[in-house]
Design a protein around this motif. Structure first.
Motif, mmCIF file in Angstrom:
data_model
loop_
_atom_site.group_PDB
_atom_site.id
_atom_site.type_symbol
_atom_site.label_atom_id
_atom_site.label_comp_id
_atom_site.label_asym_id
_atom_site.label_seq_id
_atom_site.Cartn_x
_atom_site.Cartn_y
_atom_site.Cartn_z
ATOM 1 N N GLY A 299 0.790 -1.172 -0.056
ATOM 2 C CA GLY A 299 0.211 -0.015 -0.177
ATOM 3 C C GLY A 299 0.848 1.192 -0.145
ATOM 4 O O GLY A 299 0.496 2.358 -0.596
ATOM 5 N N GLU A 300 1.876 1.132 0.859
ATOM 6 C CA GLU A 300 2.928 2.535 0.917
ATOM 7 C C GLU A 300 3.514 2.681 -0.408
ATOM 8 O O GLU A 300 3.439 3.752 -0.949
ATOM 9 C CB GLU A 300 3.833 2.262 2.067
ATOM 10 C CG GLU A 300 4.493 3.473 2.136
ATOM 11 C CD GLU A 300 6.031 3.386 3.062
ATOM 12 O OE1 GLU A 300 6.814 4.101 3.167
ATOM 13 O OE2 GLU A 300 5.788 2.382 3.852
ATOM 14 N N VAL B 251 4.123 5.677 -5.349
ATOM 15 C CA VAL B 251 4.602 5.551 -6.992
ATOM 16 C C VAL B 251 3.411 6.232 -7.509
ATOM 17 O O VAL B 251 3.640 6.497 -8.899
ATOM 18 C CB VAL B 251 4.581 3.923 -7.322
ATOM 19 C CG1 VAL B 251 4.505 3.834 -8.755
ATOM 20 C CG2 VAL B 251 5.989 3.386 -6.827
ATOM 21 N N GLY B 252 2.302 6.278 -7.204
ATOM 22 C CA GLY B 252 1.166 6.953 -7.828
ATOM 23 C C GLY B 252 0.415 5.899 -8.813
ATOM 24 O O GLY B 252 -0.276 6.398 -9.517
ATOM 25 N N GLU C 146 12.825 4.935 -7.990
ATOM 26 C CA GLU C 146 13.010 6.010 -7.341
ATOM 27 C C GLU C 146 12.685 5.833 -5.966
ATOM 28 O O GLU C 146 13.340 5.985 -4.919
ATOM 29 C CB GLU C 146 12.356 7.260 -7.768
ATOM 30 C CG GLU C 146 12.989 7.712 -9.240
ATOM 31 C CD GLU C 146 12.361 8.884 -9.752
ATOM 32 O OE1 GLU C 146 11.214 9.312 -9.134
ATOM 33 O OE2 GLU C 146 12.569 9.389 -10.688
ATOM 34 N N VAL C 147 11.389 5.174 -5.743
ATOM 35 C CA VAL C 147 10.924 4.986 -4.429
ATOM 36 C C VAL C 147 11.660 4.141 -3.862
ATOM 37 O O VAL C 147 11.993 3.882 -2.448
ATOM 38 C CB VAL C 147 9.609 4.503 -4.364
ATOM 39 C CG1 VAL C 147 8.843 4.111 -3.063
ATOM 40 C CG2 VAL C 147 8.696 5.783 -4.876
ATOM 41 N N LEU C 148 11.998 2.932 -4.555
ATOM 42 C CA LEU C 148 12.879 1.706 -3.851
ATOM 43 C C LEU C 148 14.137 1.903 -3.617
ATOM 44 O O LEU C 148 14.822 1.042 -3.394
ATOM 45 C CB LEU C 148 12.429 0.502 -4.527
ATOM 46 C CG LEU C 148 10.843 -0.114 -4.221
ATOM 47 C CD1 LEU C 148 10.455 -1.162 -5.281
ATOM 48 C CD2 LEU C 148 10.650 -0.411 -2.958
ATOM 49 N N GLU C 149 14.700 2.968 -4.426
ATOM 50 C CA GLU C 149 16.230 3.055 -4.449
ATOM 51 C C GLU C 149 16.853 1.913 -4.931
ATOM 52 O O GLU C 149 17.660 1.482 -4.349
ATOM 53 C CB GLU C 149 16.865 3.660 -3.089
ATOM 54 C CG GLU C 149 15.991 4.817 -2.677
ATOM 55 C CD GLU C 149 16.611 5.372 -1.331
ATOM 56 O OE1 GLU C 149 17.310 4.464 -0.584
ATOM 57 O OE2 GLU C 149 16.106 6.473 -0.838
ATOM 58 N N CYS C 150 16.621 1.525 -6.262
ATOM 59 C CA CYS C 150 16.893 0.416 -6.841
ATOM 60 C C CYS C 150 17.234 0.420 -8.384
ATOM 61 O O CYS C 150 16.768 1.404 -8.939
ATOM 62 C CB CYS C 150 16.094 -0.825 -6.465
ATOM 63 S SG CYS C 150 14.474 -0.985 -7.358
ATOM 64 N N GLN C 151 17.664 -0.439 -8.842
ATOM 65 C CA GLN C 151 17.821 -0.425 -10.477
ATOM 66 C C GLN C 151 16.653 -1.118 -11.063
ATOM 67 O O GLN C 151 16.277 -2.170 -10.190
ATOM 68 C CB GLN C 151 19.225 -1.085 -11.123
ATOM 69 C CG GLN C 151 20.390 -0.248 -10.445
ATOM 70 C CD GLN C 151 20.359 0.966 -11.095
ATOM 71 O OE1 GLN C 151 19.986 1.242 -12.312
ATOM 72 N NE2 GLN C 151 20.571 2.161 -10.409
#
Length: 73
Positions: free
Chosen positions: A19-20, A25-26, A53-58
Motif C-alpha cells: 500500500g505504501e 509511486v502513484g 526511485e521509491v525503492l532506490e534500486c535499479q
C-alpha cells in the motif's frame, strides 16, 4: 513467464508495504498487485522509473529473465 518480477524482494529489503509503495509511486494497489504477481502484460517506463526511485534500486533489481523449460527436457 520468462520475466520474473522481484518487487516483493525489494519491498522486504526496504521494509515497505504494498500500500505504501503504491501510494508513493502513484498507482493503485490493485495495479501494483498485477505487476508484482507477474500478471502484467506491460509496464510503462514512467512506472518503472517511479518504482526504482521509491525503492532506490535499479530496474534489474525488480525484473529478471528466466528461460522457459525446453520441451524436450
Amino acid at each position: 513467464m520468462p520475466i520474473a518480477v522481484d518487487i516483493d524482494v525489494m519491498l522486504a529489503k526496504r521494509k515497505m508495504s504494498v500500500g505504501e509503495l503504491a501510494e508513493r509511486v502513484g498507482i493503485t494497489p490493485a495495479n501494483l498487485a498485477v505487476l508484482k504477481n507477474g500478471r502484467a502484460k506491460a509496464v510503462r517506463f514512467a512506472t518503472l522509473t517511479a518504482l526504482c526511485e521509491v525503492l532506490e534500486c535499479q530496474p534489474g533489481d525488480l525484473l529478471r529473465w528466466e528461460p522457459e523449460p525446453s520441451a524436450d527436457g
